[in-house]
Design a protein around this motif. Structure first.
Motif, mmCIF file in Angstrom:
data_model
loop_
_atom_site.group_PDB
_atom_site.id
_atom_site.type_symbol
_atom_site.label_atom_id
_atom_site.label_comp_id
_atom_site.label_asym_id
_atom_site.label_seq_id
_atom_site.Cartn_x
_atom_site.Cartn_y
_atom_site.Cartn_z
ATOM 1 N N THR A 84 34.067 37.526 -32.278
ATOM 2 C CA THR A 84 33.169 38.661 -31.644
ATOM 3 C C THR A 84 31.799 38.642 -31.930
ATOM 4 O OG1 THR A 84 35.511 39.852 -31.150
ATOM 5 C CG2 THR A 84 33.233 40.721 -30.694
ATOM 6 N N ALA A 85 31.237 38.895 -33.334
ATOM 7 C CA ALA A 85 30.103 38.927 -33.550
ATOM 8 C C ALA A 85 29.248 37.587 -33.065
ATOM 9 C CB ALA A 85 29.967 38.716 -34.787
ATOM 10 N N HIS A 86 29.785 36.448 -32.964
ATOM 11 C CA HIS A 86 29.153 35.456 -32.684
ATOM 12 C C HIS A 86 29.167 35.563 -31.174
ATOM 13 C CE1 HIS A 86 28.525 32.746 -36.101
ATOM 14 N NE2 HIS A 86 29.522 33.449 -36.669
ATOM 15 N N ARG A 87 30.095 35.760 -30.375
ATOM 16 C CA ARG A 87 29.881 35.858 -28.910
ATOM 17 C C ARG A 87 28.943 36.896 -28.488
ATOM 18 N NH1 ARG A 87 34.559 33.352 -26.294
ATOM 19 N NH2 ARG A 87 35.663 32.255 -27.845
ATOM 20 N N LEU A 88 29.012 38.214 -29.291
ATOM 21 C CA LEU A 88 27.949 38.950 -28.718
ATOM 22 C C LEU A 88 26.479 38.512 -29.061
ATOM 23 C CD1 LEU A 88 27.037 42.052 -28.234
ATOM 24 C CD2 LEU A 88 27.093 42.316 -30.559
ATOM 25 N N ARG A 89 26.283 37.663 -30.148
ATOM 26 C CA ARG A 89 24.854 37.025 -30.320
ATOM 27 C C ARG A 89 24.662 36.084 -29.047
ATOM 28 N NH1 ARG A 89 22.361 32.981 -31.228
ATOM 29 N NH2 ARG A 89 24.414 31.546 -31.264
ATOM 30 N N GLU A 90 25.670 35.200 -28.792
ATOM 31 C CA GLU A 90 25.477 34.374 -27.578
ATOM 32 C C GLU A 90 25.297 35.220 -26.358
ATOM 33 O OE1 GLU A 90 29.122 32.004 -27.508
ATOM 34 O OE2 GLU A 90 28.665 31.081 -29.214
ATOM 35 N N HIS A 91 25.949 36.349 -26.004
ATOM 36 C CA HIS A 91 25.725 37.132 -24.622
ATOM 37 C C HIS A 91 24.244 37.584 -24.798
ATOM 38 C CE1 HIS A 91 29.954 36.497 -23.972
ATOM 39 N NE2 HIS A 91 30.265 37.309 -24.539
ATOM 40 N N CYS A 92 23.921 37.988 -26.007
ATOM 41 C CA CYS A 92 22.519 38.805 -26.084
ATOM 42 C C CYS A 92 21.431 37.651 -25.790
ATOM 43 C CB CYS A 92 22.600 39.347 -27.462
ATOM 44 S SG CYS A 92 23.219 41.157 -27.698
ATOM 45 N N SER A 93 21.525 36.444 -26.343
ATOM 46 C CA SER A 93 20.644 35.208 -26.190
ATOM 47 C C SER A 93 20.665 34.916 -24.666
ATOM 48 C CB SER A 93 21.246 34.154 -27.112
ATOM 49 O OG SER A 93 20.302 33.086 -26.850
ATOM 50 N N CYS A 94 21.665 34.923 -24.129
ATOM 51 C CA CYS A 94 21.936 34.717 -22.574
ATOM 52 C C CYS A 94 20.863 35.707 -21.643
ATOM 53 C CB CYS A 94 23.080 34.700 -22.031
ATOM 54 S SG CYS A 94 24.101 33.217 -22.676
ATOM 55 N N VAL A 95 21.028 36.849 -22.124
ATOM 56 C CA VAL A 95 20.226 38.163 -21.260
ATOM 57 C C VAL A 95 18.651 37.754 -21.686
ATOM 58 C CG1 VAL A 95 19.545 40.581 -21.700
ATOM 59 C CG2 VAL A 95 21.926 39.666 -21.740
ATOM 60 N N PHE A 96 18.278 37.574 -22.866
ATOM 61 C CA PHE A 96 16.865 37.022 -23.195
ATOM 62 C C PHE A 96 16.397 36.019 -22.325
ATOM 63 C CE2 PHE A 96 18.000 39.713 -26.890
ATOM 64 C CZ PHE A 96 16.676 40.766 -27.066
ATOM 65 N N ARG A 97 17.429 34.758 -22.505
ATOM 66 C CA ARG A 97 16.828 33.513 -21.743
ATOM 67 C C ARG A 97 16.617 33.958 -20.290
ATOM 68 N NH1 ARG A 97 20.793 31.126 -25.047
ATOM 69 N NH2 ARG A 97 22.171 30.296 -23.041
ATOM 70 N N PHE A 98 17.606 34.903 -19.586
ATOM 71 C CA PHE A 98 17.382 35.402 -18.260
ATOM 72 C C PHE A 98 16.046 35.907 -18.078
ATOM 73 C CE2 PHE A 98 18.083 38.582 -15.060
ATOM 74 C CZ PHE A 98 18.442 37.972 -13.942
ATOM 75 N N ILE B 116 13.638 35.839 -19.634
ATOM 76 C CA ILE B 116 12.368 34.948 -19.645
ATOM 77 C C ILE B 116 12.095 34.006 -18.536
ATOM 78 C CG2 ILE B 116 11.501 32.682 -20.948
ATOM 79 C CD1 ILE B 116 12.974 33.962 -23.546
ATOM 80 N N ALA B 117 13.172 33.596 -18.063
ATOM 81 C CA ALA B 117 13.237 32.679 -16.476
ATOM 82 C C ALA B 117 12.753 33.689 -15.509
ATOM 83 C CB ALA B 117 14.837 32.379 -16.506
ATOM 84 N N GLU B 118 13.091 35.153 -15.633
ATOM 85 C CA GLU B 118 12.535 36.010 -14.487
ATOM 86 C C GLU B 118 11.036 36.276 -14.681
ATOM 87 O OE1 GLU B 118 14.472 37.823 -12.142
ATOM 88 O OE2 GLU B 118 15.797 35.867 -12.383
ATOM 89 N N GLY B 119 10.454 35.626 -15.731
ATOM 90 C CA GLY B 119 9.158 35.697 -15.917
ATOM 91 C C GLY B 119 8.479 36.735 -16.803
ATOM 92 N N ARG B 120 9.199 37.542 -17.691
ATOM 93 C CA ARG B 120 9.052 38.373 -18.849
ATOM 94 C C ARG B 120 8.451 37.390 -19.774
ATOM 95 N NH1 ARG B 120 11.739 43.650 -17.415
ATOM 96 N NH2 ARG B 120 13.133 43.014 -16.099
ATOM 97 N N ASP B 121 7.346 37.942 -20.464
ATOM 98 C CA ASP B 121 6.685 37.378 -21.318
ATOM 99 C C ASP B 121 7.387 37.719 -22.703
ATOM 100 O OD1 ASP B 121 4.913 35.554 -22.693
ATOM 101 O OD2 ASP B 121 3.379 37.104 -22.657
ATOM 102 N N LEU B 122 8.399 36.983 -23.118
ATOM 103 C CA LEU B 122 8.980 37.436 -24.624
ATOM 104 C C LEU B 122 9.722 36.061 -24.832
ATOM 105 C CD1 LEU B 122 12.387 38.006 -23.915
ATOM 106 C CD2 LEU B 122 11.272 39.736 -22.608
ATOM 107 N N ARG B 123 10.152 36.280 -26.008
ATOM 108 C CA ARG B 123 10.956 35.089 -26.784
ATOM 109 C C ARG B 123 12.511 35.687 -27.002
ATOM 110 N NH1 ARG B 123 11.376 35.428 -32.102
ATOM 111 N NH2 ARG B 123 11.619 32.832 -32.365
ATOM 112 N N ASP B 124 13.222 34.633 -27.216
ATOM 113 C CA ASP B 124 14.748 35.001 -27.668
ATOM 114 C C ASP B 124 14.796 35.277 -29.149
ATOM 115 O OD1 ASP B 124 17.379 35.468 -27.895
ATOM 116 O OD2 ASP B 124 18.093 33.268 -27.219
ATOM 117 N N PRO B 125 15.017 36.571 -29.514
ATOM 118 C CA PRO B 125 15.100 36.605 -31.148
ATOM 119 C C PRO B 125 16.468 36.354 -31.577
ATOM 120 C CG PRO B 125 15.377 38.894 -29.698
ATOM 121 C CD PRO B 125 14.904 37.817 -28.745
ATOM 122 N N CYS B 126 17.430 36.119 -30.843
ATOM 123 C CA CYS B 126 18.855 35.640 -31.217
ATOM 124 C C CYS B 126 18.641 34.331 -31.910
ATOM 125 C CB CYS B 126 19.679 35.574 -29.897
ATOM 126 S SG CYS B 126 20.007 37.241 -29.424
#
Length: 182
Positions: free
Chosen positions: A66-80, A82-92
């Motif tokens: 579950t801990a690994h899946r949580l990190r993966e889901h958070c990473s997907c949110v950050f990549r989303f 970024i794709a939407e144009g927010r100037d940030l990076r994926d801390p995951c």
């Protein structure tokens, strides 16, 4: 632009591609473990340590997967985001190797002829109920997952031609394949 707001936007985009049983688990993991810790934080202010602390809290409960899946889901949110144009990076990405790895569990499998013969003889000698005995006898012939056989319906069997049609919706497939597959 809080993490929760962006997560819910990401989820609305993605949930149509998933089976409902899976999508409910994804949003529930975020609601239980991420939103209480950093859901109200602006997404650009979230650090690798913030996400790692949430994952480690899950890890302390011995739910490593579950801990690994949580990190993966958070990473997907950050990549989303970024794709939407927010100037940030994926801390995951920075914490990929910081979590304990879950132990690999292999399921028992009979792969050699000798043990298979022993198993088939044991099934023939089984004295339990007719239904269980029949299922045990069919399993090695049909090579199905237990749930696929357990949920079988009479209309799926073509006894005249010796065929059993398992609906695509019951097989382990993607949502599109379940809906449109043969």
């Amino acid at each position: 632009g809080s993490f929760e707001e962006v997560s819910r936007c990401w989820f609305e985009v993605k949930k149509g591609q998933w089976m409902e049983s899976y999508s409910s688990k994804v949003i529930r993991r975020l609601e239980l473990h991420a939103f209480p810790r950093f859901g109200s934080t602006p997404i650009a202010e979230i650090t690798p340590k913030t996400v790692l602390d949430a994952c480690r809290a899950v890890e302390r409960n011995d739910t490593l997967e579950t801990a690994h899946r949580l990190r993966e889901h958070c990473s997907c949110v950050f990549r989303f985001a970024i794709a939407e144009g927010r100037d940030l990076r994926d801390p995951c990405q920075d914490i990929r190797d910081a979590l304990k790895r879950p132990a690999v569990k292999h399921f028992a499998a009979v792969t050699k002829p000798g043990p298979l013969a022993v198993l088939l003889r044991a099934i023939d000698c089984y004295q339990g109920s007719f239904v269980v005995r029949s299922a045990l006898q069919l399993t090695p012939l049909l090579m199905l997952r237990p749930g696929e056989l357990r949920q079988a319906r009479w209309e799926e069997f073509d006894l005249d031609n010796g065929l059993f049609y398992v609906p695509s919706s019951r097989l382990k497939r993607t949502k599109v394949e379940k809906q449109n597959g043969q």
